[in-house]
Write a protein that holds these residues in place. Structure first.
Motif, PDB file in Angstrom:
ATOM      1  N   THR A  10      11.926  37.599 -14.575  1.00 16.44           N
ATOM      2  CA  THR A  10      13.361  37.742 -14.337  1.00 16.44           C
ATOM      3  C   THR A  10      14.047  36.732 -13.240  1.00 16.44           C
ATOM      4  OG1 THR A  10      13.310  39.665 -13.216  1.00 16.44           O
ATOM      5  CG2 THR A  10      13.499  39.772 -15.246  1.00 16.44           C
ATOM      6  N   LEU A  11      12.991  36.288 -12.341  1.00 13.60           N
ATOM      7  CA  LEU A  11      13.261  35.508 -11.190  1.00 13.60           C
ATOM      8  C   LEU A  11      13.455  33.842 -11.867  1.00 13.60           C
ATOM      9  CD1 LEU A  11      11.314  37.028  -8.184  1.00 13.60           C
ATOM     10  CD2 LEU A  11      13.600  36.883  -8.264  1.00 13.60           C
ATOM     11  N   ASN A  17      17.576  37.862 -12.589  1.00 13.18           N
ATOM     12  CA  ASN A  17      17.361  38.058 -11.003  1.00 13.18           C
ATOM     13  C   ASN A  17      17.261  36.869 -10.307  1.00 13.18           C
ATOM     14  OD1 ASN A  17      17.283  41.032 -10.697  1.00 13.18           O
ATOM     15  ND2 ASN A  17      15.442  40.903 -11.724  1.00 13.18           N
ATOM     16  N   HIS A  18      17.633  35.575 -10.941  1.00 11.82           N
ATOM     17  CA  HIS A  18      17.526  34.381 -10.642  1.00 11.82           C
ATOM     18  C   HIS A  18      18.465  33.983  -9.384  1.00 11.82           C
ATOM     19  CE1 HIS A  18      16.399  30.080 -10.243  1.00 11.82           C
ATOM     20  NE2 HIS A  18      17.693  29.755 -10.228  1.00 11.82           N
ATOM     21  N   GLN A  19      19.524  34.716  -9.363  1.00 14.69           N
ATOM     22  CA  GLN A  19      20.519  34.524  -8.196  1.00 14.69           C
ATOM     23  C   GLN A  19      19.949  34.719  -7.066  1.00 14.69           C
ATOM     24  OE1 GLN A  19      20.740  37.255 -10.303  1.00 14.69           O
ATOM     25  NE2 GLN A  19      20.863  39.034  -9.067  1.00 14.69           N
ATOM     26  N   LEU A  20      18.807  35.759  -6.802  1.00 14.06           N
ATOM     27  CA  LEU A  20      18.251  35.937  -5.484  1.00 14.06           C
ATOM     28  C   LEU A  20      17.551  34.491  -4.828  1.00 14.06           C
ATOM     29  CD1 LEU A  20      16.268  39.294  -5.998  1.00 14.06           C
ATOM     30  CD2 LEU A  20      18.253  38.741  -4.730  1.00 14.06           C
ATOM     31  N   LEU A  21      17.279  33.588  -5.939  1.00 15.61           N
ATOM     32  CA  LEU A  21      16.614  32.356  -5.396  1.00 15.61           C
ATOM     33  C   LEU A  21      17.510  31.208  -5.446  1.00 15.61           C
ATOM     34  CD1 LEU A  21      13.468  32.599  -7.685  1.00 15.61           C
ATOM     35  CD2 LEU A  21      13.821  32.792  -5.290  1.00 15.61           C
ATOM     36  N   ASP A  22      19.044  31.527  -5.683  1.00 14.59           N
ATOM     37  CA  ASP A  22      19.877  30.562  -5.221  1.00 14.59           C
ATOM     38  C   ASP A  22      19.939  29.472  -4.111  1.00 14.59           C
ATOM     39  OD1 ASP A  22      21.229  31.240  -7.592  1.00 14.59           O
ATOM     40  OD2 ASP A  22      22.886  32.024  -6.842  1.00 14.59           O
ATOM     41  N   LYS A  23      19.396  30.036  -2.971  1.00 16.61           N
ATOM     42  CA  LYS A  23      19.387  29.527  -1.788  1.00 16.61           C
ATOM     43  C   LYS A  23      17.963  28.963  -1.567  1.00 16.61           C
ATOM     44  CE  LYS A  23      23.292  31.629   0.300  1.00 16.61           C
ATOM     45  NZ  LYS A  23      23.876  32.145   1.379  1.00 16.61           N
ATOM     46  N   ALA A  24      17.133  29.230  -2.346  1.00 15.80           N
ATOM     47  CA  ALA A  24      15.653  28.590  -2.294  1.00 15.80           C
ATOM     48  C   ALA A  24      15.458  27.344  -2.656  1.00 15.80           C
ATOM     49  CB  ALA A  24      14.854  29.609  -3.140  1.00 15.80           C
ATOM     50  N   CYS A  25      14.652  26.730  -2.342  1.00 18.66           N
ATOM     51  CA  CYS A  25      14.196  25.319  -2.842  1.00 18.66           C
ATOM     52  C   CYS A  25      13.295  25.081  -3.929  1.00 18.66           C
ATOM     53  CB  CYS A  25      13.810  24.478  -1.693  1.00 18.66           C
ATOM     54  SG  CYS A  25      13.293  22.639  -1.965  1.00 18.66           S
ATOM     55  N   TYR A  26      13.875  24.794  -5.188  1.00 19.52           N
ATOM     56  CA  TYR A  26      13.146  24.789  -6.314  1.00 19.52           C
ATOM     57  C   TYR A  26      11.829  23.687  -6.106  1.00 19.52           C
ATOM     58  CZ  TYR A  26      11.425  23.680 -11.074  1.00 19.52           C
ATOM     59  OH  TYR A  26      10.730  23.355 -12.107  1.00 19.52           O
ATOM     60  N   VAL A  58       7.849  27.247  -9.306  1.00 13.46           N
ATOM     61  CA  VAL A  58       7.733  27.469  -7.788  1.00 13.46           C
ATOM     62  C   VAL A  58       8.819  27.096  -7.074  1.00 13.46           C
ATOM     63  CG1 VAL A  58       6.062  26.693  -5.898  1.00 13.46           C
ATOM     64  CG2 VAL A  58       5.111  26.988  -8.328  1.00 13.46           C
ATOM     65  N   TYR A  59       9.184  27.885  -6.066  1.00 11.70           N
ATOM     66  CA  TYR A  59      10.279  27.976  -4.960  1.00 11.70           C
ATOM     67  C   TYR A  59       9.846  28.126  -3.637  1.00 11.70           C
ATOM     68  CZ  TYR A  59      13.338  28.585  -8.941  1.00 11.70           C
ATOM     69  OH  TYR A  59      13.990  28.612 -10.156  1.00 11.70           O
ATOM     70  N   ALA A  60      10.525  27.263  -2.493  1.00  9.74           N
ATOM     71  CA  ALA A  60      10.065  27.479  -1.184  1.00  9.74           C
ATOM     72  C   ALA A  60      11.076  28.306  -0.733  1.00  9.74           C
ATOM     73  CB  ALA A  60      10.177  26.091  -0.325  1.00  9.74           C
ATOM     74  N   LEU A  65      14.049  35.959   2.628  1.00  8.81           N
ATOM     75  CA  LEU A  65      13.956  36.013   0.971  1.00  8.81           C
ATOM     76  C   LEU A  65      12.556  36.411   0.443  1.00  8.81           C
ATOM     77  CD1 LEU A  65      15.379  35.721  -1.406  1.00  8.81           C
ATOM     78  CD2 LEU A  65      14.916  33.071  -1.332  1.00  8.81           C
ATOM     79  N   LEU A  66      11.613  36.188   1.234  1.00 10.19           N
ATOM     80  CA  LEU A  66      10.345  36.757   0.737  1.00 10.19           C
ATOM     81  C   LEU A  66      10.576  38.206   0.724  1.00 10.19           C
ATOM     82  CD1 LEU A  66       7.585  36.091  -0.150  1.00 10.19           C
ATOM     83  CD2 LEU A  66       6.592  36.194   2.082  1.00 10.19           C
ATOM     84  N   ALA A  67      10.811  38.858   1.938  1.00 10.64           N
ATOM     85  CA  ALA A  67      11.040  40.580   1.996  1.00 10.64           C
ATOM     86  C   ALA A  67      11.898  40.782   0.883  1.00 10.64           C
ATOM     87  CB  ALA A  67      11.447  40.656   3.406  1.00 10.64           C
ATOM     88  N   MET A  68      12.971  40.129   0.743  1.00 14.78           N
ATOM     89  CA  MET A  68      13.940  40.504  -0.322  1.00 14.78           C
ATOM     90  C   MET A  68      13.264  40.635  -1.934  1.00 14.78           C
ATOM     91  SD  MET A  68      17.366  38.710   0.516  1.00 14.78           S
ATOM     92  CE  MET A  68      18.295  39.112  -1.272  1.00 14.78           C
ATOM     93  N   LEU A  69      12.289  39.681  -1.971  1.00 19.01           N
ATOM     94  CA  LEU A  69      11.551  39.736  -3.280  1.00 19.01           C
ATOM     95  C   LEU A  69      10.474  41.001  -3.162  1.00 19.01           C
ATOM     96  CD1 LEU A  69      10.847  35.702  -3.609  1.00 19.01           C
ATOM     97  CD2 LEU A  69      12.643  37.106  -4.658  1.00 19.01           C
ATOM     98  N   ASP A  70      10.072  41.168  -2.175  1.00 23.61           N
ATOM     99  CA  ASP A  70       9.112  42.317  -2.138  1.00 23.61           C
ATOM    100  C   ASP A  70       9.864  43.634  -2.461  1.00 23.61           C
ATOM    101  OD1 ASP A  70       7.037  40.664  -1.135  1.00 23.61           O
ATOM    102  OD2 ASP A  70       7.253  41.485   1.045  1.00 23.61           O
ATOM    103  N   ARG A  71      10.949  43.876  -1.957  1.00 23.98           N
ATOM    104  CA  ARG A  71      11.836  44.899  -2.393  1.00 23.98           C
ATOM    105  C   ARG A  71      12.091  44.873  -4.006  1.00 23.98           C
ATOM    106  NH1 ARG A  71      13.876  43.892   2.581  1.00 23.98           N
ATOM    107  NH2 ARG A  71      15.832  42.882   1.714  1.00 23.98           N
ATOM    108  N   LEU A  72      12.347  43.610  -4.581  1.00 25.04           N
ATOM    109  CA  LEU A  72      12.668  43.921  -5.705  1.00 25.04           C
ATOM    110  C   LEU A  72      11.440  44.319  -6.641  1.00 25.04           C
ATOM    111  CD1 LEU A  72      14.448  42.810  -8.380  1.00 25.04           C
ATOM    112  CD2 LEU A  72      13.484  40.452  -8.074  1.00 25.04           C
TER     113      LEU A  72
END
Length: 117
Positions: A10-11, A17-26, A58-60, A65-72
């Motif tokens: 879903t990420l 859940n992709h919106q969580l990665l909006d500020k991540a670098c693809y 793969v995202y940077a 953000l890693l902590a947010m992904l852990d919670r998700l």
């Protein structure tokens, strides 16, 4: 950005859940042959078993953000036995990346042979 994360459910782009990665670098995509994908209903789960490959993006990401992904993913490094997913390093063509592996048993009939959810 300090961490690479390989996502398969879903990420991924176009999913809920992709919106969580909006500020991540693809960084790019890859196919991981060291994991097998399973259909868990509303989301998939990967287990550390060889397969023909699971398609990942793969995202940077940074620490926050890693902590947010852990919670998700319901991953708690202090309570791995009760976490729904575990966060483990895998080798991608873009370098070492974190991937969330399902931490529960699955039925073999739930396997996604295409490796793409």
């Amino acid at each position: 950005m300090k961490h690479l994360v390989a996502v398969y459910g879903t990420l991924k782009s176009g999913y809920s859940n992709h919106q969580l990665l909006d500020k991540a670098c693809y960084i790019g995509s890859d196919r991981l042959t060291g994991v097998t994908l399973y259909n868990l209903g509303p989301y998939p789960g990967a287990l550390p078993k060889p397969s023909d490959g699971v398609w990942v993006e793969v995202y940077a990401v940074d620490d926050q953000l890693l902590a947010m992904l852990d919670r998700l993913e319901d991953y708690d490094p202090r309570a791995e036995k009760t976490s729904l997913y575990l966060r483990k390093k895998v080798q991608t063509r873009h370098g070492q990346a974190w991937v969330y592996l399902y931490n529960r048993p699955v039925r073999s009939g739930q396997r996604i042979h295409s490796g793409n959810w």
